[in-house]
Write a protein that holds these residues in place. Structure first.
Motif, PDB file in Angstrom:
ATOM      1  N   GLN A 145       0.820  -1.201   0.000  1.00 36.32           N
ATOM      2  CA  GLN A 145       0.000   0.000   0.000  1.00 36.32           C
ATOM      3  C   GLN A 145       0.857   1.255   0.000  1.00 36.32           C
ATOM      4  OE1 GLN A 145      -3.320  -0.178   2.953  1.00 36.32           O
ATOM      5  NE2 GLN A 145      -2.757  -2.332   3.151  1.00 36.32           N
ATOM      6  N   THR A 146       1.966   1.221   0.729  1.00 36.20           N
ATOM      7  CA  THR A 146       2.872   2.368   0.772  1.00 36.20           C
ATOM      8  C   THR A 146       3.539   2.584  -0.579  1.00 36.20           C
ATOM      9  OG1 THR A 146       3.282   1.959   3.121  1.00 36.20           O
ATOM     10  CG2 THR A 146       4.847   3.371   1.978  1.00 36.20           C
ATOM     11  N   ALA A 147       3.957   1.500  -1.209  1.00 37.11           N
ATOM     12  CA  ALA A 147       4.553   1.610  -2.545  1.00 37.11           C
ATOM     13  C   ALA A 147       3.564   2.211  -3.533  1.00 37.11           C
ATOM     14  CB  ALA A 147       5.028   0.237  -3.026  1.00 37.11           C
ATOM     15  N   LEU A 148       2.290   1.853  -3.401  1.00 37.77           N
ATOM     16  CA  LEU A 148       1.246   2.406  -4.276  1.00 37.77           C
ATOM     17  C   LEU A 148       1.086   3.910  -4.049  1.00 37.77           C
ATOM     18  CD1 LEU A 148      -1.350  -0.481  -3.981  1.00 37.77           C
ATOM     19  CD2 LEU A 148      -0.193   0.221  -6.094  1.00 37.77           C
ATOM     20  N   LEU A 149       1.144   4.346  -2.790  1.00 34.70           N
ATOM     21  CA  LEU A 149       1.064   5.785  -2.502  1.00 34.70           C
ATOM     22  C   LEU A 149       2.213   6.543  -3.149  1.00 34.70           C
ATOM     23  CD1 LEU A 149       0.041   6.136   1.266  1.00 34.70           C
ATOM     24  CD2 LEU A 149      -1.371   6.523  -0.752  1.00 34.70           C
ATOM     25  N   VAL A 150       3.408   5.982  -3.041  1.00 35.47           N
ATOM     26  CA  VAL A 150       4.585   6.616  -3.640  1.00 35.47           C
ATOM     27  C   VAL A 150       4.412   6.720  -5.151  1.00 35.47           C
ATOM     28  CG1 VAL A 150       7.070   6.385  -4.039  1.00 35.47           C
ATOM     29  CG2 VAL A 150       6.112   5.877  -1.786  1.00 35.47           C
ATOM     30  N   PHE A 151       3.936   5.653  -5.764  1.00 35.76           N
ATOM     31  CA  PHE A 151       3.703   5.665  -7.212  1.00 35.76           C
ATOM     32  C   PHE A 151       2.655   6.697  -7.588  1.00 35.76           C
ATOM     33  CE2 PHE A 151       1.331   4.285 -10.951  1.00 35.76           C
ATOM     34  CZ  PHE A 151       2.341   4.108 -11.873  1.00 35.76           C
ATOM     35  N   LEU A 152       1.565   6.746  -6.845  1.00 38.32           N
ATOM     36  CA  LEU A 152       0.501   7.708  -7.126  1.00 38.32           C
ATOM     37  C   LEU A 152       1.028   9.130  -7.021  1.00 38.32           C
ATOM     38  CD1 LEU A 152      -2.535   7.892  -7.772  1.00 38.32           C
ATOM     39  CD2 LEU A 152      -2.965   7.963  -5.304  1.00 38.32           C
ATOM     40  N   ASN A 153       1.878   9.379  -6.057  1.00 37.86           N
ATOM     41  CA  ASN A 153       2.470  10.709  -5.914  1.00 37.86           C
ATOM     42  C   ASN A 153       3.341  11.051  -7.110  1.00 37.86           C
ATOM     43  OD1 ASN A 153       2.910  13.157  -4.680  1.00 37.86           O
ATOM     44  ND2 ASN A 153       4.293  12.367  -3.114  1.00 37.86           N
ATOM     45  N   HIS A 154       4.093  10.072  -7.599  1.00 37.98           N
ATOM     46  CA  HIS A 154       4.903  10.303  -8.805  1.00 37.98           C
ATOM     47  C   HIS A 154       4.000  10.666  -9.989  1.00 37.98           C
ATOM     48  CE1 HIS A 154       8.512   9.227  -6.849  1.00 37.98           C
ATOM     49  NE2 HIS A 154       8.347   7.910  -6.852  1.00 37.98           N
ATOM     50  N   CYS A 155       2.844  10.032 -10.067  1.00 38.73           N
ATOM     51  CA  CYS A 155       1.915  10.330 -11.162  1.00 38.73           C
ATOM     52  C   CYS A 155       1.427  11.777 -11.085  1.00 38.73           C
ATOM     53  CB  CYS A 155       0.722   9.369 -11.118  1.00 38.73           C
ATOM     54  SG  CYS A 155       1.113   7.670 -11.557  1.00 38.73           S
ATOM     55  N   PHE A 156       1.007  12.195  -9.906  1.00 40.05           N
ATOM     56  CA  PHE A 156       0.510  13.560  -9.762  1.00 40.05           C
ATOM     57  C   PHE A 156       1.598  14.596 -10.016  1.00 40.05           C
ATOM     58  CE2 PHE A 156      -3.085  11.706  -7.280  1.00 40.05           C
ATOM     59  CZ  PHE A 156      -4.110  12.291  -8.000  1.00 40.05           C
ATOM     60  N   ASN A 157       2.833  14.222  -9.757  1.00 41.97           N
ATOM     61  CA  ASN A 157       3.939  15.140 -10.009  1.00 41.97           C
ATOM     62  C   ASN A 157       4.492  15.019 -11.420  1.00 41.97           C
ATOM     63  OD1 ASN A 157       4.834  16.764  -7.511  1.00 41.97           O
ATOM     64  ND2 ASN A 157       4.442  14.727  -6.670  1.00 41.97           N
ATOM     65  N   SER A 158       3.819  14.264 -12.278  1.00 42.80           N
ATOM     66  CA  SER A 158       4.264  14.089 -13.665  1.00 42.80           C
ATOM     67  C   SER A 158       3.162  14.475 -14.643  1.00 42.80           C
ATOM     68  CB  SER A 158       4.683  12.634 -13.901  1.00 42.80           C
ATOM     69  OG  SER A 158       5.722  12.235 -13.042  1.00 42.80           O
ATOM     70  N   MET A 159       2.383  15.482 -14.294  1.00 42.81           N
ATOM     71  CA  MET A 159       1.254  15.869 -15.130  1.00 42.81           C
ATOM     72  C   MET A 159       1.683  16.508 -16.446  1.00 42.81           C
ATOM     73  SD  MET A 159      -1.645  17.135 -12.398  1.00 42.81           S
ATOM     74  CE  MET A 159      -2.947  17.157 -13.644  1.00 42.81           C
ATOM     75  N   GLU A 160       2.965  16.809 -16.571  1.00 45.09           N
ATOM     76  CA  GLU A 160       3.459  17.310 -17.852  1.00 45.09           C
ATOM     77  C   GLU A 160       3.519  16.208 -18.909  1.00 45.09           C
ATOM     78  OE1 GLU A 160       7.014  15.610 -15.800  1.00 45.09           O
ATOM     79  OE2 GLU A 160       5.268  16.813 -15.208  1.00 45.09           O
ATOM     80  N   VAL A 161       3.434  14.953 -18.460  1.00 41.98           N
ATOM     81  CA  VAL A 161       3.438  13.799 -19.371  1.00 41.98           C
ATOM     82  C   VAL A 161       1.992  13.503 -19.752  1.00 41.98           C
ATOM     83  CG1 VAL A 161       4.089  11.388 -19.678  1.00 41.98           C
ATOM     84  CG2 VAL A 161       5.501  12.897 -18.249  1.00 41.98           C
ATOM     85  N   GLU A 162       1.666  13.609 -21.020  1.00 42.60           N
ATOM     86  CA  GLU A 162       0.282  13.491 -21.469  1.00 42.60           C
ATOM     87  C   GLU A 162      -0.359  12.174 -21.036  1.00 42.60           C
ATOM     88  OE1 GLU A 162      -2.393  13.838 -25.588  1.00 42.60           O
ATOM     89  OE2 GLU A 162      -0.186  13.856 -25.676  1.00 42.60           O
ATOM     90  N   LEU A 163       0.363  11.083 -21.174  1.00 44.06           N
ATOM     91  CA  LEU A 163      -0.166   9.769 -20.818  1.00 44.06           C
ATOM     92  C   LEU A 163      -0.611   9.739 -19.359  1.00 44.06           C
ATOM     93  CD1 LEU A 163      -0.480   6.802 -21.941  1.00 44.06           C
ATOM     94  CD2 LEU A 163       1.732   6.344 -20.868  1.00 44.06           C
ATOM     95  N   ILE A 164       0.178  10.362 -18.494  1.00 46.11           N
ATOM     96  CA  ILE A 164      -0.137  10.396 -17.062  1.00 46.11           C
ATOM     97  C   ILE A 164      -1.253  11.395 -16.791  1.00 46.11           C
ATOM     98  CG2 ILE A 164       0.818  10.675 -14.756  1.00 46.11           C
ATOM     99  CD1 ILE A 164       2.079   8.427 -16.448  1.00 46.11           C
ATOM    100  N   ARG A 165      -1.153  12.566 -17.397  1.00 42.93           N
ATOM    101  CA  ARG A 165      -2.153  13.619 -17.164  1.00 42.93           C
ATOM    102  C   ARG A 165      -3.555  13.157 -17.530  1.00 42.93           C
ATOM    103  NH1 ARG A 165       0.183  17.103 -19.922  1.00 42.93           N
ATOM    104  NH2 ARG A 165      -1.007  16.989 -21.865  1.00 42.93           N
ATOM    105  N   ASP A 166      -3.687  12.412 -18.598  1.00 38.28           N
ATOM    106  CA  ASP A 166      -5.006  11.941 -19.032  1.00 38.28           C
ATOM    107  C   ASP A 166      -5.685  11.078 -17.967  1.00 38.28           C
ATOM    108  OD1 ASP A 166      -4.758  13.261 -21.413  1.00 38.28           O
ATOM    109  OD2 ASP A 166      -4.155  11.495 -22.571  1.00 38.28           O
ATOM    110  N   GLN A 167      -4.886  10.396 -17.148  1.00 39.04           N
ATOM    111  CA  GLN A 167      -5.454   9.529 -16.118  1.00 39.04           C
ATOM    112  C   GLN A 167      -5.716  10.263 -14.809  1.00 39.04           C
ATOM    113  OE1 GLN A 167      -6.438   6.484 -17.047  1.00 39.04           O
ATOM    114  NE2 GLN A 167      -5.628   7.114 -19.043  1.00 39.04           N
ATOM    115  N   VAL A 168      -4.767  11.078 -14.369  1.00 37.92           N
ATOM    116  CA  VAL A 168      -4.900  11.678 -13.037  1.00 37.92           C
ATOM    117  C   VAL A 168      -5.848  12.874 -13.010  1.00 37.92           C
ATOM    118  CG1 VAL A 168      -2.592  10.917 -12.361  1.00 37.92           C
ATOM    119  CG2 VAL A 168      -2.894  13.213 -13.310  1.00 37.92           C
ATOM    120  N   LYS A 169      -6.030  13.550 -14.139  1.00 34.39           N
ATOM    121  CA  LYS A 169      -6.858  14.762 -14.117  1.00 34.39           C
ATOM    122  C   LYS A 169      -8.302  14.442 -13.745  1.00 34.39           C
ATOM    123  CE  LYS A 169      -7.877  14.767 -19.106  1.00 34.39           C
ATOM    124  NZ  LYS A 169      -7.661  15.508 -20.388  1.00 34.39           N
ATOM    125  N   ARG A 170      -8.765  13.227 -14.042  1.00 32.52           N
ATOM    126  CA  ARG A 170     -10.142  12.865 -13.705  1.00 32.52           C
ATOM    127  C   ARG A 170     -10.343  12.735 -12.197  1.00 32.52           C
ATOM    128  NH1 ARG A 170      -9.265   8.997 -17.843  1.00 32.52           N
ATOM    129  NH2 ARG A 170      -9.319   7.311 -16.309  1.00 32.52           N
TER     130      ARG A 170
END
Length: 312
Positions: A145-170
């Motif tokens: 669960q902790t590893a998942l939180l770390v990954f999710l945080n990386h996603c939110f901090n990578s919104m400049e990447v279109e592939l990631i932004r398309d998922q997290v913006k929702r």
């Protein structure tokens, strides 16, 4: 020394070339995914992913040395991602990808490039990851669960990447206010007429697409449900009993996630209100963890950064 997603440090000298060549990870890589043995590779085997995850990742308590060996062998690029299939891939397969991405961030190397091949599978992988974030023990360990939180945080901090932004913006759009109490939502919408107009558009689209409503609501309520999960875990910490270190690490990583969501304008705009509606700040202040010696880091991070940022 390096630090992994769970906060543990690597110790000792780097392995020698002979040690790397003799390592069982290298031997498996030579059989299944190493680029220099591509002509002799065995077919993809789900059991190999399971065995590696159970022995080298989860089974080693996420030992940084074992994860480094997998990263060095290009496990993600040449085996995990090319063979990920949304409807078939296991929990171990998904978690292995999460752990390898976290390792790339730890090593400060480009993390998202492997997904440029077969990007069509990323939405399914992301959904599987989100569902795992809301799971509890014994279905999923606290270290996972902790590893998942770390990954999710990386996603939110990578919104400049279109592939990631398309998922997290929702997850952080105006529609996440569906999780607010009715009175609070009406109050907020009255304050900003523009948002009230957008809310009506969201409601109209929901009425026109009732089949999608459950899926959309699940995404909209994801962060609120993650907050509730954190608060329930935080309340298990007693004032005098021994603190489970895995719970402590999870709570610290969760605060880091919330802090980063508050620090980024694209995520803070609507998330801030949901955070306040959940009374997270008050619940953290009143919990037992900040009063314990083990909670010093939790208290410092919360008091000096997150709480001040939130009030501002």
């Amino acid at each position: 020394m390096g630090t992994n997603a769970q906060g543990t440090k690597s110790k000792g000298p780097a392995p020698t070339v002979d040690q790397i060549n003799a390592d069982r990870i290298t031997q498996l890589a030579n059989q299944y995914w190493a680029p220099y043995t591509i002509e002799n590779h065995l077919p993809f085997d789900d059991n190999i992913v399971e065995v590696i995850y159970l022995r080298e990742i989860s089974g080693s308590n996420f030992a940084i040395r074992r994860i480094m060996m997998l990263e060095f062998s290009q496990y993600l690029e040449n085996y995990l991602w090319p063979n990920y299939v949304t409807s078939k891939s296991s929990h171990a397969h998904m978690m292995s990808i999460v752990v390898m991405i976290n390792e790339k961030f730890r090593e400060r190397v480009p993390a998202w490039q492997p997904f440029r091949k077969l990007p069509e599978h990323f939405p399914g992988f992301f959904q599987q990851m989100l569902e795992a974030c809301l799971m509890n023990e014994p279905s999923i360990s606290l270290r996972e669960q902790t590893a998942l939180l770390v990954f999710l945080n990386h996603c939110f901090n990578s919104m400049e990447v279109e592939l990631i932004r398309d998922q997290v913006k929702r997850l952080v759009s105006l529609s996440m206010w569906v999780s607010l109490q009715q009175g609070r939502r009406d109050q907020e919408l009255r304050c900003v007429p523009k948002w009230r107009k957008y809310w009506k558009i969201i409601q109209r689209k929901d009425r026109d697409n009732p089949d999608q409503r459950n899926k959309l609501d699940w995404e909209r309520k994801f962060l609120q449900r993650l907050i509730v999960k954190f608060m329930m875990l935080l309340e298990t910490i007693q004032l005098k009993d021994e603190v489970n270190s895995d719970i402590l690490h999870y709570c610290e990583r969760f605060l880091e996630l919330v802090i980063d969501l508050e620090a980024l304008l694209p995520t803070r705009r609507f998330f801030n209100t949901v955070l306040d509606d959940c009374h997270l700040v008050v619940r953290c202040h009143l919990s037992n963890l900040p009063q314990r010696e083990e909670g010093n880091l939790f208290a410092q991070v919360g008091s000096y950064y997150f709480f001040h940022c939130f009030v501002a």
